[in-house]
Every structure is written in structure tokens, then in C-alpha cells.
Motif scaffolding. Structure first.
Motif, PDB file in Angstrom:
ATOM      1  N   UNK A 233       2.012  -3.337  -9.712  1.00 60.20           N
ATOM      2  CA  UNK A 233       1.136  -2.854  -8.642  1.00 60.20           C
ATOM      3  C   UNK A 233       1.586  -3.385  -7.282  1.00 60.20           C
ATOM      4  N   UNK A 234       2.045  -4.625  -7.257  1.00 58.91           N
ATOM      5  CA  UNK A 234       2.533  -5.213  -6.007  1.00 58.91           C
ATOM      6  C   UNK A 234       3.752  -4.491  -5.484  1.00 58.91           C
ATOM      7  N   UNK A 235       4.687  -4.181  -6.379  1.00 58.65           N
ATOM      8  CA  UNK A 235       5.880  -3.441  -5.968  1.00 58.65           C
ATOM      9  C   UNK A 235       5.521  -2.062  -5.439  1.00 58.65           C
ATOM     10  N   UNK A 236       4.563  -1.406  -6.087  1.00 62.79           N
ATOM     11  CA  UNK A 236       4.130  -0.078  -5.635  1.00 62.79           C
ATOM     12  C   UNK A 236       3.501  -0.164  -4.245  1.00 62.79           C
ATOM     13  N   UNK A 237       2.625  -1.156  -4.060  1.00 60.48           N
ATOM     14  CA  UNK A 237       1.949  -1.297  -2.774  1.00 60.48           C
ATOM     15  C   UNK A 237       2.940  -1.607  -1.657  1.00 60.48           C
TER      16      UNK A 237
ATOM     17  N   UNK B 290       6.264   0.021   3.036  1.00 62.76           N
ATOM     18  CA  UNK B 290       7.601   0.198   3.602  1.00 62.76           C
ATOM     19  C   UNK B 290       7.802   1.657   4.007  1.00 62.76           C
ATOM     20  N   UNK B 291       7.327   2.554   3.172  1.00 64.79           N
ATOM     21  CA  UNK B 291       7.442   3.985   3.455  1.00 64.79           C
ATOM     22  C   UNK B 291       6.743   4.310   4.776  1.00 64.79           C
TER      23      UNK B 291
ATOM     24  N   UNK C  42      -1.795  -8.923   5.728  1.00 69.67           N
ATOM     25  CA  UNK C  42      -3.055  -8.207   5.943  1.00 69.67           C
ATOM     26  C   UNK C  42      -3.328  -7.229   4.798  1.00 69.67           C
ATOM     27  N   UNK C  43      -2.299  -6.503   4.390  1.00 72.76           N
ATOM     28  CA  UNK C  43      -2.442  -5.511   3.326  1.00 72.76           C
ATOM     29  C   UNK C  43      -2.848  -6.160   2.011  1.00 72.76           C
ATOM     30  N   UNK C  44      -2.211  -7.286   1.670  1.00 73.86           N
ATOM     31  CA  UNK C  44      -2.522  -7.965   0.414  1.00 73.86           C
ATOM     32  C   UNK C  44      -3.942  -8.534   0.432  1.00 73.86           C
ATOM     33  N   UNK C  45      -4.336  -9.112   1.548  1.00 74.78           N
ATOM     34  CA  UNK C  45      -5.694  -9.648   1.654  1.00 74.78           C
ATOM     35  C   UNK C  45      -6.729  -8.546   1.471  1.00 74.78           C
ATOM     36  N   UNK C  46      -6.509  -7.414   2.123  1.00 77.51           N
ATOM     37  CA  UNK C  46      -7.449  -6.294   2.020  1.00 77.51           C
ATOM     38  C   UNK C  46      -7.501  -5.744   0.593  1.00 77.51           C
ATOM     39  N   UNK C  47      -6.335  -5.639  -0.042  1.00 77.42           N
ATOM     40  CA  UNK C  47      -6.296  -5.117  -1.415  1.00 77.42           C
ATOM     41  C   UNK C  47      -7.038  -6.052  -2.365  1.00 77.42           C
ATOM     42  N   UNK C  48      -6.811  -7.351  -2.218  1.00 80.77           N
ATOM     43  CA  UNK C  48      -7.467  -8.312  -3.098  1.00 80.77           C
ATOM     44  C   UNK C  48      -8.974  -8.351  -2.884  1.00 80.77           C
ATOM     45  N   UNK C  49      -9.405  -8.225  -1.649  1.00 82.60           N
ATOM     46  CA  UNK C  49     -10.844  -8.184  -1.385  1.00 82.60           C
ATOM     47  C   UNK C  49     -11.502  -7.020  -2.115  1.00 82.60           C
TER      48      UNK C  49
END
Length: 222
Positions: free
Chosen positions: A207-211, A216-217, A178-185
Motif C-alpha cells: 500500500x505504501x508503494x502504491x501511495x 510521484x505521478x 503530510x500524505x502519510x500522516x493524513x493516510x494514517x489518520x
């Protein structure tokens, strides 16, 4: 008698505040994404930096247990040596990409019903040891935002299986799909299949590692 009870209660309270807290040992259990996550710049290392910024790094020990190419059944088979032997307080499971991806790349992968059974078995074995479990949905196999990545259908199916597993087993969920889809949109106007959060559509870039570390945090550190 009452005085003795009051003194005992005071001593117990004092000890509760002065005894050092048990360090939380978190094992990140997964595939090549997690294997890379334990290297410089990887999401586990970035998470460690975030803990330092918050001033709580001494309360946590982060351990990577990722092996490239792993699928759900590989995780199940190596649990004893790679996870349980480390006596974790928490295990973060991030698997599923290869269970889907390898159907295309090598004609293997994992059928959905078997994937679900192995995933349940992993969780039950960890919970039997009173280990906290947090599970993650697979993030991406291609970053196009219009669901034209070849394996989007299967990846969404397996992400839904993991969401249901989280509910059935009462474990934490970090929904990276969900997070990746929203970021890419929001950040992929050219509809690229890579180089937004990944290097190749699957493995994380900076950027992916940071996100992922930020997610995770949020999911692990209260």
C-alpha cells in the motif's frame, strides 16, 4: 517573399508536430526506500505501471539510484557517477529518514544545519546542469498518529527544512510526510506503529508503494 515566409513557417510547424518528443529521463535519488522502489512491486515500478495505464510510458524513462543507509552527504558524494552520468532531465530527491533515524540506531545521523547545506549543494549542482529538481519530505519513522513515535519531532523538523528548501530553490515538492500522516489518520484507527503503509515503520509495504507512486505521478507527470 511573403509566400516563402509562410511556407517556412508551415514547415516549422509541421516539424514541431511530427518530430518525436524527447523522452524524459527521471532519476530517483535516495536511500534504501528508493533502492527497493526499483525492484518488482516498488514505487518506481508501480509508477511505470501507472504511466502505462495513461498510455504515456514511451515518453518517460525511470531510473532508480537508491542505496541503503544513505544520508544527504552520501547523495552529494555520489552525484557524478550515479546521477549526472545518466544525463537525467529530472531528478527526484528523497532522503532524510537516515539523517534522523541513524541518530538513534547507530549514533550517527546528520545535524540539521549540515543536512540543509548538503541538500542545497545537491540542488545547486543539478540546477547548474539545467536539470529539473523535485524533492520529497521523509514519510515516516513509525506510523502512530498521535505524534508518539519516538522520532516524530526530529522528522517533522527535517520535513520542514525540506519544505523551506523547496521554496528557496524554486523546485517541486512532493510532501510525503503530510500524505502519510493524513493516510494514517484515516486508516490507522488502532494507532499501530507499522503495517499500514510500512513493514517496519520506515520501509514501504504494498500500500505504501502504491501511495508513493500515486504521489510521484501527481508531482511529476503533467
Amino acid at each position: 517573399m511573403k509566400k516563402t515566409i509562410v511556407i517556412a513557417s508551415f514547415i516549422s510547424l509541421l516539424m514541431a508536430f511530427t518530430l518525436p518528443q524527447q523522452k524524459q529521463r527521471i532519476v530517483f535519488f535516495g536511500d534504501s526506500i528508493t533502492q527497493a522502489g526499483a525492484k518488482p512491486g516498488g514505487y518506481i515500478m508501480v509508477l511505470g505501471d501507472l504511466l502505462k495505464q495513461k498510455g504515456v510510458q514511451d515518453q518517460y524513462e525511470l531510473i532508480g539510484a537508491g542505496i541503503g543507509g544513505n544520508k544527504a552527504y552520501d547523495l552529494y558524494l555520489r552525484m557524478e557517477e550515479d546521477v549526472l552520468a545518466k544525463n537525467p532531465t529530472t531528478v527526484v530527491i528523497w532522503v532524510g529518514v537516515n539523517d534522523v533515524w541513524h541518530k538513534k540506531t547507530s549514533g550517527t545521523g546528520t545535524d540539521a544545519d549540515k543536512f540543509e547545506k548538503f541538500y542545497h549543494a545537491i540542488i545547486k549542482k543539478l540546477q547548474a546542469k539545467n536539470i529539473k529538481v523535485v524533492i520529497c519530505t521523509p514519510a515516516a519513522i513509525g506510523e502512530r498518529t498521535d505524534f508518539s513515535n519516538e522520532l516524530d519531532g526530529d522528522l517533522n523538523k527535517y520535513a520542514n527544512i525540506i519544505r523551506q528548501i523547496a521554496q528557496k530553490n524554486n523546485v517541486g515538492l512532493i510532501d510525503l510526510r503530510k500524505t502519510f500522516l493524513e493516510y494514517n489518520l484515516a486508516n490507522n484507527p488502532e494507532n499501530k506503529d507499522r503495517n499500514i503503509l510500512t513493514t517496519d515503520g520506515v520501509h514501504l509495504n504494498e500500500k505504501g508503494n502504491q501511495l508513493v507512486a500515486e504521489q510521484m505521478m501527481k508531482g511529476l507527470i503533467k
